[in-house]
Design a protein around this motif. Sequence first.
Motif, PDB file in Angstrom:
ATOM      1  N   LYS A  87     -13.379  -3.452   1.595  1.00  0.00           N
ATOM      2  CA  LYS A  87     -14.590  -3.095   1.697  1.00  0.00           C
ATOM      3  C   LYS A  87     -14.392  -1.839   1.047  1.00  0.00           C
ATOM      4  O   LYS A  87     -15.587  -1.714   0.047  1.00  0.00           O
ATOM      5  CB  LYS A  87     -15.214  -2.661   2.594  1.00  0.00           C
ATOM      6  N   THR A  88     -13.428  -1.461   1.012  1.00  0.00           N
ATOM      7  CA  THR A  88     -13.784   0.286   0.242  1.00  0.00           C
ATOM      8  C   THR A  88     -13.023  -0.355  -1.919  1.00  0.00           C
ATOM      9  O   THR A  88     -13.493   0.183  -2.089  1.00  0.00           O
ATOM     10  CB  THR A  88     -11.950   0.805   0.344  1.00  0.00           C
ATOM     11  N   ASP A 116      -5.205  -6.630  -3.420  1.00  0.00           N
ATOM     12  CA  ASP A 116      -6.501  -6.437  -3.495  1.00  0.00           C
ATOM     13  C   ASP A 116      -7.210  -7.294  -3.460  1.00  0.00           C
ATOM     14  O   ASP A 116      -8.177  -7.200  -2.840  1.00  0.00           O
ATOM     15  CB  ASP A 116      -5.873  -4.795  -3.971  1.00  0.00           C
ATOM     16  N   ASN A 155     -16.670  -1.361  -2.609  1.00  0.00           N
ATOM     17  CA  ASN A 155     -17.238   0.097  -3.142  1.00  0.00           C
ATOM     18  C   ASN A 155     -17.414   0.746  -4.165  1.00  0.00           C
ATOM     19  O   ASN A 155     -17.874   1.620  -4.243  1.00  0.00           O
ATOM     20  CB  ASN A 155     -17.393   1.020  -1.568  1.00  0.00           C
ATOM     21  N   THR A 156     -15.765   0.529  -4.481  1.00  0.00           N
ATOM     22  CA  THR A 156     -15.296   1.701  -6.230  1.00  0.00           C
ATOM     23  C   THR A 156     -15.797   0.702  -6.996  1.00  0.00           C
ATOM     24  O   THR A 156     -16.150   1.317  -8.264  1.00  0.00           O
ATOM     25  CB  THR A 156     -13.897   1.486  -5.960  1.00  0.00           C
ATOM     26  N   HIS A 157     -15.557  -0.568  -6.905  1.00  0.00           N
ATOM     27  CA  HIS A 157     -15.216  -1.838  -8.018  1.00  0.00           C
ATOM     28  C   HIS A 157     -15.991  -2.647  -8.270  1.00  0.00           C
ATOM     29  O   HIS A 157     -16.661  -2.858  -9.186  1.00  0.00           O
ATOM     30  CB  HIS A 157     -14.404  -2.681  -8.073  1.00  0.00           C
ATOM     31  N   GLN A 169      -7.851  -9.138  -0.909  1.00  0.00           N
ATOM     32  CA  GLN A 169      -9.107  -8.295   0.233  1.00  0.00           C
ATOM     33  C   GLN A 169     -10.420  -8.517  -0.041  1.00  0.00           C
ATOM     34  O   GLN A 169     -11.269  -8.426   1.283  1.00  0.00           O
ATOM     35  CB  GLN A 169      -8.222  -7.145   1.051  1.00  0.00           C
ATOM     36  N   THR A 195      -8.128  -4.104   9.264  1.00  0.00           N
ATOM     37  CA  THR A 195      -7.705  -4.038   8.568  1.00  0.00           C
ATOM     38  C   THR A 195      -8.293  -4.246   7.193  1.00  0.00           C
ATOM     39  O   THR A 195      -7.761  -3.665   6.087  1.00  0.00           O
ATOM     40  CB  THR A 195      -6.155  -4.067   8.319  1.00  0.00           C
ATOM     41  N   LEU A 252      -6.198  -4.082 -10.863  1.00  0.00           N
ATOM     42  CA  LEU A 252      -6.133  -3.982  -9.555  1.00  0.00           C
ATOM     43  C   LEU A 252      -5.054  -4.913  -9.440  1.00  0.00           C
ATOM     44  O   LEU A 252      -4.869  -6.632  -9.568  1.00  0.00           O
ATOM     45  CB  LEU A 252      -7.203  -4.946  -8.326  1.00  0.00           C
ATOM     46  N   GLU A 260     -15.920   5.775   0.262  1.00  0.00           N
ATOM     47  CA  GLU A 260     -16.065   5.338  -0.504  1.00  0.00           C
ATOM     48  C   GLU A 260     -15.189   6.186  -1.609  1.00  0.00           C
ATOM     49  O   GLU A 260     -14.313   5.686  -2.057  1.00  0.00           O
ATOM     50  CB  GLU A 260     -15.797   3.485  -0.165  1.00  0.00           C
ATOM     51  N   SER A 266     -15.412   2.230 -10.331  1.00  0.00           N
ATOM     52  CA  SER A 266     -14.127   1.816 -10.679  1.00  0.00           C
ATOM     53  C   SER A 266     -13.405   2.323 -12.217  1.00  0.00           C
ATOM     54  O   SER A 266     -12.375   2.073 -12.721  1.00  0.00           O
ATOM     55  CB  SER A 266     -14.916   0.490 -11.099  1.00  0.00           C
TER      56      SER A 266
END
Lengths: 301, 136
Positions: B55-56, B123, B59-61, B126, B49, B118, A224, A257
Amino acid sequence: MKNKIKNISVYLSCLILLVFISTRLNAQDPAELSTESTETKIKPVKNTFESAVLLDNQTVIVPIKGTFEMDIQHRFGTINNGAKDLFGLFAPSNIRIALSYVPIKNLLVGAGITKDRMQTDIHLKYALIKQTPTKFPVSISYFGNMVIDGRDGSYFRYNVHRFSYFNQLIIARKITEKLSIQVAPSLSWFNNIEGYVNSNGDIKNKMKNEHIAISTMIRYKLSESTALNFGYDQALTAHPTNNPHPNLCFGFEKTTSAHNFQIFAGNYYGIVPQSNNLFNQNDYMKSQYVLGFNISRLWNY
Amino acid sequence: MKKTVFLFIVASIILTASFTMKTEGDPQKPWVVSDAAKNKKNPISSNATSIAAGKTLWNTHCKSCHGSKGLGDESKSAQLKTEPGDFSKAIVQDQTDGALFFKISEGRKDMPSFKKKLPDEEDRWQLVNFMRTMKK
């Protein structure tokens, strides 16, 4: 040999363009989309790339409205001197620091300064079309800049000769969640090009003022937040002398982020796109690669 | 003898100060969420979905503080002044989707607001759907 390589590169670029225009959308599962269509309206595909700048080019991405971004781009010297200058790390390097902001939806404006040629640039990027699961197969953005060469006046007869311009149409497609491809034809223009006196005593330009090129980039996500990136830039304009070499670049990207980190190797040293496209003399056939990194910091207001 | 007394006093001061610093930041005030926010309905159904999209985003934020499984055990969590919590436990999982959505959106202290980062509410919903998968 060079013409053959050039023809193959152009052919490959066109092929990639055709492939991602013609292939059906796989970025989201259509079966799952149909079940959600009743509860949400169709929205543009997200994160075709993770950042607005990737390797030596802009991406199709325009961050969300209110995003303030700082970019630091660094290129070391060529690696082919080996341990003598620690693969270019001790060689003269080039750096660009830029700030940009997204004041309204889909429009990014910014400015930057670059060490090489003491260039100052102002730039904008506008997202014209965004890829959607059903309506648009690709995203398209326009990127343009104006650059002022800030070197000593002795380099220029008139101040207007300091200016150069770059226009690029960026076409990209997120093919799957992991794979994105981008093709970007561009037109560079320099008000002043170095000249020479030929055997008849006539003053001639070493290169044309205008230069057309095409850039391709591929992003493959490993997770990711990490990805492998590949890029290739090919000149399409033939100049009387000093024809620039293509750029082959590849690297690794990590996204968080608020940050994007990229480390890579490529042939371009100039950072400013029109300088890269017109003046690159690093030849990948001779292993004249430079190591580079890009760092982006994002704030949302 | 004087040296020993002096060292003892210095050690006592350092020890007391360290306890003081430790206990100052520990108690957390309850995070008040209005009834309207608590009762806000999640418009995004929890399916493969939306969970994958969450999850994406996670993992980023979120992962760098809350950990990949929401246990608050990632490297950055040790630097936080506030306890990131364990999202697998009932204290988090018993909260309504609306309450979790409100906390993601508004933020508090070390927890940043994600309303601007976001801006698409979908988002953040989700993310809520993905957080539900952390329940043990």
